[in-house]
Design a protein around this motif. Structure first.
Motif, PDB file in Angstrom:
ATOM      1  N   ALA A 120       0.881  -1.027   0.037  1.00 58.72           N
ATOM      2  CA  ALA A 120      -0.094  -0.068   0.202  1.00 58.72           C
ATOM      3  C   ALA A 120       0.878   1.122  -0.196  1.00 58.72           C
ATOM      4  O   ALA A 120       0.716   1.999  -0.733  1.00 58.72           O
ATOM      5  N   THR A 121       2.077   1.199   0.771  1.00 56.20           N
ATOM      6  CA  THR A 121       2.767   2.515   0.545  1.00 56.20           C
ATOM      7  C   THR A 121       3.197   2.784  -0.647  1.00 56.20           C
ATOM      8  O   THR A 121       3.520   4.085  -0.881  1.00 56.20           O
ATOM      9  N   ALA A 122       3.659   1.837  -1.297  1.00 53.80           N
ATOM     10  CA  ALA A 122       3.958   2.083  -2.666  1.00 53.80           C
ATOM     11  C   ALA A 122       3.015   2.699  -3.674  1.00 53.80           C
ATOM     12  O   ALA A 122       3.629   3.324  -4.564  1.00 53.80           O
ATOM     13  N   ARG A 123       1.853   2.369  -3.026  1.00 48.60           N
ATOM     14  CA  ARG A 123       0.718   2.992  -3.949  1.00 48.60           C
ATOM     15  C   ARG A 123       0.324   4.557  -3.225  1.00 48.60           C
ATOM     16  O   ARG A 123      -0.319   5.182  -3.889  1.00 48.60           O
ATOM     17  N   GLY A 124       1.151   4.963  -2.243  1.00 50.49           N
ATOM     18  CA  GLY A 124       0.894   6.104  -1.504  1.00 50.49           C
ATOM     19  C   GLY A 124      -0.527   6.027  -0.818  1.00 50.49           C
ATOM     20  O   GLY A 124      -1.010   7.049  -0.410  1.00 50.49           O
ATOM     21  N   GLU A 125      -0.794   4.952  -0.520  1.00 54.57           N
ATOM     22  CA  GLU A 125      -2.106   4.636   0.259  1.00 54.57           C
ATOM     23  C   GLU A 125      -1.716   4.024   1.689  1.00 54.57           C
ATOM     24  O   GLU A 125      -0.553   3.583   2.078  1.00 54.57           O
ATOM     25  N   VAL A 126      -2.833   3.972   2.615  1.00 54.10           N
ATOM     26  CA  VAL A 126      -2.645   3.261   3.915  1.00 54.10           C
ATOM     27  C   VAL A 126      -3.532   2.251   4.014  1.00 54.10           C
ATOM     28  O   VAL A 126      -3.579   1.585   5.131  1.00 54.10           O
ATOM     29  N   VAL A 127      -4.405   2.040   3.298  1.00 54.15           N
ATOM     30  CA  VAL A 127      -5.211   0.799   3.565  1.00 54.15           C
ATOM     31  C   VAL A 127      -4.652  -0.263   2.675  1.00 54.15           C
ATOM     32  O   VAL A 127      -4.839  -0.234   1.511  1.00 54.15           O
ATOM     33  N   ALA A 128      -4.213  -1.337   3.489  1.00 51.91           N
ATOM     34  CA  ALA A 128      -3.571  -2.567   2.892  1.00 51.91           C
ATOM     35  C   ALA A 128      -4.771  -3.597   2.539  1.00 51.91           C
ATOM     36  O   ALA A 128      -5.458  -4.145   3.302  1.00 51.91           O
ATOM     37  N   ASP A 129      -4.646  -3.816   1.275  1.00 57.72           N
ATOM     38  CA  ASP A 129      -5.767  -4.919   0.868  1.00 57.72           C
ATOM     39  C   ASP A 129      -5.038  -6.009  -0.022  1.00 57.72           C
ATOM     40  O   ASP A 129      -5.722  -6.941  -0.534  1.00 57.72           O
ATOM     41  N   SER A 130      -3.722  -6.109   0.230  1.00 58.57           N
ATOM     42  CA  SER A 130      -3.000  -7.118  -0.710  1.00 58.57           C
ATOM     43  C   SER A 130      -2.204  -8.016   0.470  1.00 58.57           C
ATOM     44  O   SER A 130      -1.711  -7.477   1.316  1.00 58.57           O
ATOM     45  N   PRO A 131      -2.453  -9.096   0.460  1.00 59.73           N
ATOM     46  CA  PRO A 131      -1.813 -10.086   1.477  1.00 59.73           C
ATOM     47  C   PRO A 131      -0.272  -9.814   1.416  1.00 59.73           C
ATOM     48  O   PRO A 131       0.326 -10.020   0.650  1.00 59.73           O
ATOM     49  N   TYR A 132       0.033  -9.657   2.738  1.00 61.43           N
ATOM     50  CA  TYR A 132       1.420  -9.212   3.090  1.00 61.43           C
ATOM     51  C   TYR A 132       1.950 -10.244   4.269  1.00 61.43           C
ATOM     52  O   TYR A 132       1.436  -9.943   5.238  1.00 61.43           O
ATOM     53  N   LEU A 133       2.922 -10.935   3.856  1.00 67.85           N
ATOM     54  CA  LEU A 133       3.288 -12.224   4.887  1.00 67.85           C
ATOM     55  C   LEU A 133       4.538 -11.750   5.753  1.00 67.85           C
ATOM     56  O   LEU A 133       5.285 -11.662   5.646  1.00 67.85           O
ATOM     57  N   ASP A 134       3.916 -11.209   6.895  1.00 72.04           N
ATOM     58  CA  ASP A 134       4.769 -10.709   7.907  1.00 72.04           C
ATOM     59  C   ASP A 134       4.869 -11.276   9.273  1.00 72.04           C
ATOM     60  O   ASP A 134       3.959 -12.149   9.519  1.00 72.04           O
ATOM     61  N   LEU A 135       5.181 -10.743  10.294  1.00 75.40           N
ATOM     62  CA  LEU A 135       4.973 -11.392  11.569  1.00 75.40           C
ATOM     63  C   LEU A 135       3.434 -11.341  12.152  1.00 75.40           C
ATOM     64  O   LEU A 135       3.037 -12.361  12.597  1.00 75.40           O
ATOM     65  N   GLY A 136       2.855 -10.246  11.848  1.00 79.40           N
ATOM     66  CA  GLY A 136       1.442 -10.170  11.992  1.00 79.40           C
ATOM     67  C   GLY A 136       0.434 -11.261  11.541  1.00 79.40           C
ATOM     68  O   GLY A 136      -0.503 -11.956  11.828  1.00 79.40           O
ATOM     69  N   ALA A 137       0.933 -11.223  10.054  1.00 81.36           N
ATOM     70  CA  ALA A 137       0.176 -12.477   9.346  1.00 81.36           C
ATOM     71  C   ALA A 137       0.437 -13.897  10.081  1.00 81.36           C
ATOM     72  O   ALA A 137      -0.449 -14.848   9.994  1.00 81.36           O
ATOM     73  N   ALA A 138       1.590 -14.008  10.333  1.00 79.04           N
ATOM     74  CA  ALA A 138       2.144 -15.306  10.806  1.00 79.04           C
ATOM     75  C   ALA A 138       1.527 -15.583  12.309  1.00 79.04           C
ATOM     76  O   ALA A 138       1.124 -16.765  12.430  1.00 79.04           O
TER      77      ALA A 138
END
Length: 603
Positions: free
Chosen positions: A129-147
């Motif tokens: 989302a950051t790369a799009r200049g947005e703060v609404v994350a709508d694409s799966p991102y596999l980080d510690l929170g997701a795990a």
């Protein structure tokens, strides 16, 4: 033989049976096995679950998520998100312990709330989302929170499956769909995740995430081919992490992060060992036996630990000590078992993670282990990470303890602290390492070293030729020599942009004193002090420690009193450890030499 080699050496039939029968072999039965669960001692869990039921569920707000970009605050969103995971895990534990339908419903509510989250990724990690200049994350991102989230779904499905089918048909299908979309598919289809360590940079994210992906595949993936693909990749990833760990069993991220690095590795390996019915036997893979000894080597006593980098000197006592106990049982190391057993009276809490809590509850050897004193080794030298820890008397927290750190300034969770030392009296740090502040947007950015707690001028190292240490692997200790198990001598010239400096730090057991001698070009000594200064005069500072003991610092009185500064602590994490203020003593060196002696004082 490496972990990956051991896995590959198993016959295809053994590997397939392990993956196909994982739900039965992992050793944690479901809710219907009342003969086991009804005998489990978990009063604290049930008390917490009862308290939770009277409270509203945490609310996860976009405005809180967006604060990471607005004002750098992470905790506004991460804290309630963590509380949602904790409360859901507690409800699952209460459901299996009691078979009470109210707790099954409570667990189901929490599980669906997790599924309904727009993202499982923490804002500090999200880059799509950051790369799009947005703060609404709508694409799966596999980080510690997701795990961390998928781990709860996986273990909940394992132990509550039949009850969920009975009370809320369709929820388990939703769990599998979310696990596939947010975790398993990104893991299989995108191999660019930085925590895989394919670039050679390995840290605690690797075993932390791989371990949770492993149970997600074993308990939630229905396609047997994909399940095996995930397990194969997990083994490969864990093997990569193992291969990057130092042979001495050290952890450059410190004791607090050891629980989310090597201990996460042990939890993942335990799952693999259980489903292969012991055929994998990962416990003798190097450096597993040495890694298990790290907690005892870092213990000062009374909940205090030698801390480096972003580690806390007084981490939460709620750790999965049963993991370490089983680790010691598998390697036959009685001192490792003793280190764990000393904490056996800690409650089995959901804060250690749902899977860890469930495994602890079915470990009778752990639940029946006698509480014993801490081993507290007399001396420990870890040459790969360059860390010496020595105490006045082995097996006792009384008296002085010394820790001297070498290393370099590009370690994981790095502080610019090459050559720094910790001096503790009766287990409590007097000259200390501040440790981890509350993380914000700058914590892991190019502005990291704007934080006062990570700079060398707020560690027990000098400023040399008017310059403090800088970040980077080129700034490191050289010629680190240990003599007689209680003296460290190291060249710090290569830790600074200019000047010469050699430091020798000694724990004199006979004199019950710590001595520091610095020689070199122009330098100014900095000592960071915990406790309360009660007397200050030329050549002498008396400190009442946070534990109530009295320590005296002595130096050449011709150098005067030095400059004693008080700094108010307004960071919540630092405040919990060090109290409302810390002090720094600054003394100019004389004739290119400075000596400090620390002794026990008297009221």
């Amino acid at each position: 033989m490496s972990l990956a080699s051991r896995w590959a050496a198993l016959s295809p039939a053994i590997r397939q049976a392990a993956v196909d029968s994982a739900r039965d072999r992992v050793g944690v039965p479901d809710l219907l096995d009342r003969s086991l669960w009804e005998s489990r001692p978990a009063l604290a869990v049930l008390a917490q679950a009862a308290e939770d039921r009277g409270q509203p569920w945490p609310r996860l707000l976009l405005s809180d998520y967006a604060r990471y970009w607005r004002d750098g605050v992470r905790t506004a969103y991460e804290n309630p998100a963590g509380e949602l995971r904790r409360r859901t895990s507690t409800a699952v534990l209460a459901a299996v312990l009691t078979a009470d339908e109210r707790y099954v419903d409570e667990a189901a509510d929490g599980l669906l709330l997790l599924c309904e989250q727009t993202t499982w990724c923490w804002a500090a990690h999200e880059s799509f989302a950051t790369a799009r200049g947005e703060v609404v994350a709508d694409s799966p991102y596999l980080d510690l929170g997701a795990a961390e989230t998928v781990e709860i779904l996986a273990w909940a499905d394992l132990v509550l499956g039949p009850a969920l089918d009975d009370r809320v048909p369709g929820l388990r299908r939703r769990l599998r769909e979310e696990a596939d979309r947010r975790v398993l598919r990104p893991f299989l289809e995108d191999r660019r995740w930085h925590w895989l360590g394919l670039d050679g940079h390995l840290h605690n994210w690797n075993p932390w995430i791989h371990g949770h992906v492993l149970v997600a595949a074993l308990f939630l993936e229905t396609d047997v081919v994909r399940r095996m693909q995930v397990v194969d990749l997990v083994v490969d990833g864990l093997d990569r992490y193992l291969g990057a760990l130092p042979a001495d069993g050290g952890c450059d991220e410190g004791f607090a992060y050891w629980w989310n690095g090597p201990a996460r590795l042990a939890s993942a390996l335990e799952v693999l060992d259980r489903i292969t019915l012991g055929a994998l036997d990962p416990w003798t893979v190097e450096p597993m036996p040495e890694l298990a000894r790290y907690p005892q080597r870092m213990a000062l006593g009374d909940g205090w630990y030698v801390n480096v980098g972003d580690g806390s000197a007084r981490p939460s006592p709620d750790q999965p000590w049963d993991v370490l106990h089983r680790w010691g049982r598998r390697t036959g190391d009685r001192e490792v078992m003793a280190q764990a057993a000393a904490h056996r009276d800690q409650s089995t809490a959901a804060v250690v993670g749902l899977g860890r809590a469930l495994v602890a509850l079915v470990d009778d050897d752990w639940l029946q282990a006698a509480v014993v004193p801490l081993p507290l080794p007399r001396s420990s030298w870890l040459p790969d990470v360059q860390l010496l820890v020595a105490r006045q008397s082995g097996g006792s927290a009384e008296g002085w303890a010394l820790a001297v750190k070498g290393g370099h300034n590009d370690e994981n969770h790095n502080h610019n602290d090459v050559g720094s030392f910790i001096a503790a009296l009766d287990a409590v740090p007097v000259l200390m390492d501040l440790g981890q502040p509350t993380y914000t947007a700058i914590s892991f950015s190019d502005r990291r070293y704007e934080q006062w707690v990570v700079r060398s001028e707020w560690h027990n190292v000098p400023v040399v030729d008017g310059r403090e240490q800088e970040a980077g692997s080129q700034w490191r200790a050289a010629d680190f020599a240990v003599r007689g198990s209680s003296e460290a001598s190291l060249d710090l010239s290569t830790a600074y942009p200019g000047g010469k400096l050699r430091r020798t730090v000694t724990l004199d057991r006979r004199a019950a004193a710590i001595r520091v001698v610095d020689t070199g070009t122009s330098f100014e000594e900095h000592f960071v002090i915990a406790g309360h200064p009660v007397a200050h005069e030329p050549g002498r500072l008396v400190v009442e420690t946070l534990g109530g003991s009295v320590a005296e610092l002595h130096w050449d009185s011709a150098l005067g009193t030095g400059q004693l500064e008080k700094r108010v602590v307004d960071d919540a994490m630092l405040l919990r450890v060090w109290g409302p203020a810390v002090h720094r003593l600054i003394i100019a060196g004389s004739n290119n030499r400075f000596e400090l002696t620390m002794t026990r004082g008297h009221r």
